[in-house]
Design an enzyme around this catalytic site. Structure first.
Site, mmCIF file in Angstrom:
data_model
loop_
_atom_site.group_PDB
_atom_site.id
_atom_site.type_symbol
_atom_site.label_atom_id
_atom_site.label_comp_id
_atom_site.label_asym_id
_atom_site.label_seq_id
_atom_site.Cartn_x
_atom_site.Cartn_y
_atom_site.Cartn_z
ATOM 1 N N ARG A 138 11.413 -0.123 17.654
ATOM 2 C CA ARG A 138 10.088 -0.441 17.131
ATOM 3 C C ARG A 138 9.004 -0.254 18.177
ATOM 4 N NH1 ARG A 138 11.278 -5.658 13.192
ATOM 5 N NH2 ARG A 138 13.522 -5.329 13.133
ATOM 6 N N VAL A 139 9.380 -0.109 19.417
ATOM 7 C CA VAL A 139 8.388 0.186 20.443
ATOM 8 C C VAL A 139 8.144 1.682 20.463
ATOM 9 C CG1 VAL A 139 7.976 0.235 22.932
ATOM 10 C CG2 VAL A 139 8.846 -1.818 21.844
#
Lengths: 500, 72
Positions: A364-365
């Site tokens: 998700r980064v």
């Protein structure tokens, strides 16, 4: 006979003069029942939650049930040595672990006792439970944590300060990915902490040996609670490991922590809770099993410059049964972490190792945690693999396909081969970028599938010989300038002409 | 009836014993039974145990404290 003259004598005199005799007073409780690793103590009011209690010399327990007339405590060591009627003292301390730079290279248990046979003497200690960094004390995750594994660094990139879950069935390569990531930090300034929870002692010995042989123990610490340790010890292990990480991170270092694994951690916590008669919830886990992991993983963060600019990256590991990622503990931890690397048995057994399911894995980064050079060459990989997977079903039926689809299938096969990687063989950023650039240019497409990997090795060896300066530039800056791109492409072109 | 257990390495001479008992009764209340026990490990001084609380004036404990202090 020691000669007590001169400075030694002065020193002793000075210390003795500073000492004053003072009476000591303390309250104690009495063990009213003991068994199954839990002791009930009557008396001893005013305990802290999680306080360490002493049951005779060297035997400790943790006060987890604070009642009006007594305390319920889980014991760290076997309950054989504690009897009804024994005196119990409070220590005023909650569970804590000794910390210091001397921990690097060592194997310790969650209470700080060395497990590698060498003495350990540390002055400082930190509590096992500590508050997570406040919002104001954090900065966005912006620096890559390179695992050295092409499949991960290209499509599921991890940043320093991120929590990325490694999830899969047993024997799918979860620990291997974590260990390879630790070994790859030899090139960087990242310290590593491997926390073993409920593992076999032989497995922990194997981990220590693997890290030592790779030269990784110099910058690593192993915190181990084996399968034969009490549930209380296993419960504390990850919190203590995190405190050790925080000791370094608060000095401005970047730290990687591996929790192997949180499934066994949840099981140990369940055992403790049931023995303390806490009400069981879903799958008999106690109601706060989510909080058990969320408070641990929230302590991993990228710290603001005011707080030293360090970071703690967490790689928690969760084991699934039959690939079921929608079971209780897996869904809990997936919702806490910033992404997951999902490993599948079928992929593993069909020779795709690391057995990463790129469709279900995510970071998700994402791309802000990638070096510029990698960003340039990895953009279309996920889409290409996903299209390949969709189309690959046709090859099974041996049906004729059009030109475009055939190319897609060929490229997919090549990419799948390139993403395979031996364990213990991390790739540098330059090598990864070079391989992906070569893939983009279709260098391997004309080869037989079985020849792709040997050709890839030949390419990296060739580039190591002919482009060492370019490699250094890319590895140290993380960028692929236009001229570097051109130079690399030219070198790949030469390789293709000469060697393939 | 509350009980105080006093451990010392030797027997208390009469007047000291009375003084101690009176002192303890003043602090903890008059309904206090005092039991005196000989315990060599105390070395010197004495230890009072009353109401699940220990008041340790023993030489043994002070020696332990000194040892810890010198090891720092």
């Amino acid at each position: 006979m020691a000669d007590l003259t001169g400075t030694k004598s002065e020193y002793l005199h000075e210390r003795l003069a500073r000492f004053t005799a003072q009476p000591v007073s303390y309250r104690y409780g009495t063990v009213s029942s003991v068994g199954d690793g839990v002791a009930r103590v009557s008396g001893l009011p005013g305990r802290l939650y999680g306080e360490l209690l002493e049951f005779g010399s060297g035997l400790f327990g943790m006060a987890l049930d604070l009642e009006e007339n007594g305390v319920g405590a889980v014991l760290f060591d076997s309950s054989d040595s504690v009897s009804v009627g024994d005196s119990v003292r409070g220590t005023g301390r909650v569970a804590e672990i000794p910390v210091g730079d001397e921990l690097l290279g060592r194997v310790i248990d969650p209470i700080g006792r060395p497990l590698d046979g060498l003495p350990l003497d540390l002055d400082d200690s930190l509590p096992a439970e500590r508050p997570a960094p406040a919002i104001i004390d954090r900065r966005p995750v912006d620096t890559p944590l390179e695992t050295g594994i092409l499949a991960i660094d290209s499509m599921i990139p991890i940043g320093r300060g991120q929590r990325e879950l490694i999830i899969g069935d047993r024997q799918t390569g979860k620990t291997t990915i974590a260990l390879d990531a630790i070994v790859n930090q030899k090139r960087t300034d990242v310290y590593c902490i491997y926390c073993a929870i409920g593992q076999k002692a032989s497995t922990i010995a194997y981990v220590e040996e693997t890290l030592r042989k790779a030269g990784a123990m110099e910058y690593s610490v192993i915190v181990a609670a084996t399968a034969s340790d009490s549930p209380a010890t296993q419960y504390l292990a990850p919190y203590c490991a995190c405190s050790v990480a925080e000791y370094f991170a608060e000095q401005g270092k970047d730290v990687l922590v591996v929790y192997d694994d949180l499934s066994k951690h949840a099981v140990a916590y369940r055992a403790m809770s049931l023995l303390l008669h806490h009400p069981p919830g879903r799958e008999a886990y106690p109601g706060d099993v989510f909080y058990l992991h969320s408070r641990l993983l929230e302590r991993s963060a990228a710290l603001s410059p005011e707080k030293g600019g360090g970071s703690i990256t967490a790689l928690p590991i969760v084991e699934t049964m039959g690939g079921d990622i929608s079971a209780y503990i897996p869904t809990n931890v997936i919702s806490i972490t910033d992404g997951q690397i999902f490993l599948e048995s079928e992929l593993f057994h069909s020779g795709i190792r690391p057995a990463v399911n790129t469709g279900l894995s995510v970071s998700r980064v994402g791309r802000s945690a990638q070096y510029e050079a990698m960003r340039k060459v990895s953009g279309t990989l996920r889409i290409e693999l996903s299209q390949y997977r969709e189309m690959a079903v046709f090859t099974r039926f041996g049906s004729d396909v059009d030109e475009a689809t055939h190319k897609l299938l060929r490229r997919g096969e090549v990419l799948t081969e390139l993403l395979k990687q031996n364990k213990g063989a991390p790739r540098t950023l330059f090598d990864q970028v070079a391989l992906l650039l070569a893939y983009k240019r279709g260098v391997f497409e004309s080869l037989d599938t079985k020849q792709v990997r040997p050709a890839a090795e030949k390419l990296t060896a060739y580039l190591r010989e002919t482009c060492a300066d370019l490699a250094d530039e890319v590895n140290s800056t993380g960028n692929l300038t236009d001229s570097a791109d051109a130079a690399l492409s030219a070198a790949i072109g030469r390789f293709q002409a000469e060697q393939l | 009836m509350r009980k105080a257990v006093i451990r010392a390495a030797a027997n208390f001479p009469g007047d000291l014993k009375t003084a101690l008992e009176n002192g303890l009764r003043e602090t903890f209340g008059s309904d206090l039974a005092c039991e005196f026990v000989i315990d060599d490990s105390v070395i010197g001084g004495f230890v009072v145990d009353v109401d699940r609380t220990v008041y340790d004036w023993s030489v043994a404990t002070q020696l332990k404290r000194l040892k810890k202090e010198l090891h720092k």
